[in-house]
Design a protein around this motif. Structure first.
Motif, PDB file in Angstrom:
ATOM      1  N   MET A  89       0.899  -1.160   0.028  1.00 36.12           N
ATOM      2  CA  MET A  89       0.156   0.018   0.018  1.00 36.12           C
ATOM      3  C   MET A  89       0.869   1.259   0.227  1.00 36.12           C
ATOM      4  N   ARG A  90       1.919   1.186   0.934  1.00 36.71           N
ATOM      5  CA  ARG A  90       2.750   2.631   0.736  1.00 36.71           C
ATOM      6  C   ARG A  90       3.431   2.630  -0.197  1.00 36.71           C
ATOM      7  N   HIS A  91       3.696   1.683  -1.190  1.00 40.05           N
ATOM      8  CA  HIS A  91       4.489   1.809  -2.319  1.00 40.05           C
ATOM      9  C   HIS A  91       3.409   2.052  -3.628  1.00 40.05           C
ATOM     10  N   GLY A  92       2.333   2.182  -3.508  1.00 40.33           N
ATOM     11  CA  GLY A  92       1.186   2.131  -4.435  1.00 40.33           C
ATOM     12  C   GLY A  92       1.293   3.502  -5.339  1.00 40.33           C
ATOM     13  N   ARG A  93       1.750   4.506  -4.711  1.00 42.42           N
ATOM     14  CA  ARG A  93       1.912   5.703  -5.708  1.00 42.42           C
ATOM     15  C   ARG A  93       3.032   5.906  -6.463  1.00 42.42           C
ATOM     16  N   VAL A  94       4.072   4.750  -6.104  1.00 43.47           N
ATOM     17  CA  VAL A  94       5.151   4.647  -7.180  1.00 43.47           C
ATOM     18  C   VAL A  94       5.033   3.332  -8.012  1.00 43.47           C
ATOM     19  N   ALA A  95       5.475   3.611  -9.488  1.00 38.33           N
ATOM     20  CA  ALA A  95       5.322   2.670 -10.186  1.00 38.33           C
ATOM     21  C   ALA A  95       6.565   1.691  -9.934  1.00 38.33           C
ATOM     22  N   VAL A  96       6.420   0.506  -9.634  1.00 38.74           N
ATOM     23  CA  VAL A  96       7.534  -0.362  -9.304  1.00 38.74           C
ATOM     24  C   VAL A  96       7.464  -1.464 -10.325  1.00 38.74           C
ATOM     25  N   ASP A  97       8.607  -1.390 -11.265  1.00 39.86           N
ATOM     26  CA  ASP A  97       8.420  -2.409 -12.367  1.00 39.86           C
ATOM     27  C   ASP A  97      10.085  -3.026 -12.070  1.00 39.86           C
ATOM     28  N   THR A  98      10.176  -4.103 -13.113  1.00 40.78           N
ATOM     29  CA  THR A  98      11.521  -5.048 -12.667  1.00 40.78           C
ATOM     30  C   THR A  98      12.829  -4.016 -12.700  1.00 40.78           C
ATOM     31  N   ALA A  99      12.729  -2.907 -13.483  1.00 40.57           N
ATOM     32  CA  ALA A  99      13.990  -2.190 -13.694  1.00 40.57           C
ATOM     33  C   ALA A  99      14.069  -1.472 -12.173  1.00 40.57           C
ATOM     34  N   MET A 100      13.004  -0.979 -11.648  1.00 39.51           N
ATOM     35  CA  MET A 100      13.098  -0.326 -10.356  1.00 39.51           C
ATOM     36  C   MET A 100      13.438  -1.276  -9.289  1.00 39.51           C
ATOM     37  N   ARG A 101      12.855  -2.643  -9.316  1.00 35.68           N
ATOM     38  CA  ARG A 101      13.126  -3.420  -8.425  1.00 35.68           C
ATOM     39  C   ARG A 101      14.608  -3.785  -8.447  1.00 35.68           C
ATOM     40  N   ASP A 102      15.004  -4.244  -9.721  1.00 29.85           N
ATOM     41  CA  ASP A 102      16.466  -4.314  -9.694  1.00 29.85           C
ATOM     42  C   ASP A 102      17.516  -3.052  -9.316  1.00 29.85           C
ATOM     43  N   ALA A 103      17.193  -1.897  -9.626  1.00 33.88           N
ATOM     44  CA  ALA A 103      17.799  -0.857  -9.075  1.00 33.88           C
ATOM     45  C   ALA A 103      17.853  -0.910  -7.688  1.00 33.88           C
ATOM     46  N   TRP A 104      16.820  -1.035  -6.899  1.00 36.07           N
ATOM     47  CA  TRP A 104      16.790  -0.987  -5.546  1.00 36.07           C
ATOM     48  C   TRP A 104      17.797  -1.942  -5.042  1.00 36.07           C
ATOM     49  N   LEU A 105      17.752  -3.277  -5.514  1.00 34.96           N
ATOM     50  CA  LEU A 105      18.430  -4.220  -4.972  1.00 34.96           C
ATOM     51  C   LEU A 105      19.883  -4.264  -5.219  1.00 34.96           C
ATOM     52  N   ARG A 106      20.199  -3.560  -6.444  1.00 34.69           N
ATOM     53  CA  ARG A 106      21.637  -3.107  -6.766  1.00 34.69           C
ATOM     54  C   ARG A 106      22.054  -2.261  -5.744  1.00 34.69           C
ATOM     55  N   ALA A 107      21.299  -1.170  -5.295  1.00 37.51           N
ATOM     56  CA  ALA A 107      21.703  -0.083  -4.433  1.00 37.51           C
ATOM     57  C   ALA A 107      21.972  -0.739  -3.010  1.00 37.51           C
ATOM     58  N   MET A 108      21.304  -1.958  -2.670  1.00 34.18           N
ATOM     59  CA  MET A 108      21.551  -2.364  -1.694  1.00 34.18           C
ATOM     60  C   MET A 108      22.708  -3.472  -1.321  1.00 34.18           C
ATOM     61  N   ALA A 109      22.615  -4.227  -2.581  1.00 32.38           N
ATOM     62  CA  ALA A 109      24.030  -5.005  -2.587  1.00 32.38           C
ATOM     63  C   ALA A 109      25.325  -4.034  -2.535  1.00 32.38           C
ATOM     64  N   THR A 110      25.288  -2.775  -3.135  1.00 39.10           N
ATOM     65  CA  THR A 110      26.626  -2.041  -2.886  1.00 39.10           C
ATOM     66  C   THR A 110      26.752  -1.726  -1.610  1.00 39.10           C
ATOM     67  N   ALA A 111      25.593  -1.343  -0.797  1.00 40.79           N
ATOM     68  CA  ALA A 111      25.917  -0.916   0.635  1.00 40.79           C
ATOM     69  C   ALA A 111      26.175  -1.990   1.489  1.00 40.79           C
ATOM     70  N   MET A 112      25.614  -3.158   0.961  1.00 42.40           N
ATOM     71  CA  MET A 112      26.283  -4.490   1.996  1.00 42.40           C
ATOM     72  C   MET A 112      27.649  -4.657   1.553  1.00 42.40           C
ATOM     73  N   ASP A 113      28.113  -4.790   0.343  1.00 44.61           N
ATOM     74  CA  ASP A 113      29.478  -4.894   0.242  1.00 44.61           C
ATOM     75  C   ASP A 113      30.219  -3.689   0.779  1.00 44.61           C
ATOM     76  N   ALA A 114      29.895  -2.547   0.646  1.00 42.52           N
ATOM     77  CA  ALA A 114      30.590  -1.418   1.315  1.00 42.52           C
ATOM     78  C   ALA A 114      30.709  -1.662   2.840  1.00 42.52           C
ATOM     79  N   GLU A 115      29.894  -2.041   3.631  1.00 43.27           N
ATOM     80  CA  GLU A 115      29.730  -2.442   4.844  1.00 43.27           C
ATOM     81  C   GLU A 115      30.270  -3.772   5.399  1.00 43.27           C
ATOM     82  N   GLY A 116      30.596  -4.586   4.383  1.00 41.93           N
ATOM     83  CA  GLY A 116      31.277  -5.893   4.702  1.00 41.93           C
ATOM     84  C   GLY A 116      30.174  -6.789   5.218  1.00 41.93           C
ATOM     85  N   VAL A 117      28.781  -6.741   4.902  1.00 43.66           N
ATOM     86  CA  VAL A 117      27.709  -7.888   5.411  1.00 43.66           C
ATOM     87  C   VAL A 117      28.260  -9.123   4.710  1.00 43.66           C
TER      88      VAL A 117
END
Ligand code: HEM
Length: 141
Positions: A89-117
């Motif tokens: 519901m909270r993401h309902g005003r945002v169009a989430v397609d596969t490109a946005m999904r993958d962009a979100w996951l890439r940013a999180m992977a970059t953060a986890m790599d940088a933080e050494g998770v």
């Protein structure tokens, strides 16, 4: 950690929140996530309230951090302050397609790599966040 426990299942009492090292580390991870999003995924960053320089603003960072702390098994302040997350519901005003999904996951992977998770908690986060991000898709493509 780099010993044999890395690949093992977590002991039943260890939450991802504890394995990550608690609130300060989770907040650092979230800062790196939005910094990576702001730098590398401008189309995704622009869906969020941003500062004049294009970086994702403080408020969405803090809201997600509070949610993430609880989602990882830490203190449940997000639910106390904002109620049930109702992520779709909270993401309902945002169009989430596969490109946005993958962009979100890439940013999180970059953060986890940088933080050494790493170790089991990295495997857990990679798998569960991919599921949640896919569940949030709400437009074709
Ligand atoms: C899949 C791609 C995703 C996109 C495009 C996206 C986009 C957004 C946007 C635009 C906001 C609104 C920020 C604001 O107006 O303050 C937001 C908020 C939020 N997102 Fe996402 N998001 C995605 C994935 C996720 C995932 C996987 C999670 C959880 C693991 C998540 C959790 C949240 C939370 C908790 C908020 C704050 C909600 C609130 O308290 O109002 N998002 N997201």
């Amino acid at each position: 950690m780099s010993d044999a426990r890395d690949a093992a299942a977590p002991p039943p009492t260890e939450t991802p929140f504890v394995a990550l090292g608690g609130e300060a580390r989770v907040r650092r991870l979230v800062e790196r996530f939005y910094d990576a999003m702001s730098a590398d995924e401008p189309a995704l960053a622009r869906l969020h309230p941003c500062d004049p320089d294009g970086a994702v603003a403080r408020e969405p960072r803090d809201r997600f951090a509070l949610f993430f702390i609880g989602w990882l098994g830490g203190p449940q302040d997000y639910v106390a302050q904002h109620g049930h997350p109702r992520l779709r519901m909270r993401h309902g005003r945002v169009a989430v397609d596969t490109a946005m999904r993958d962009a979100w996951l890439r940013a999180m992977a970059t953060a986890m790599d940088a933080e050494g998770v790493d170790g089991w908690v990295r495997g857990f986060l990679d798998a569960r966040l991919a599921e949640v991000a896919d569940f949030l898709r709400n437009v074709p493509g």
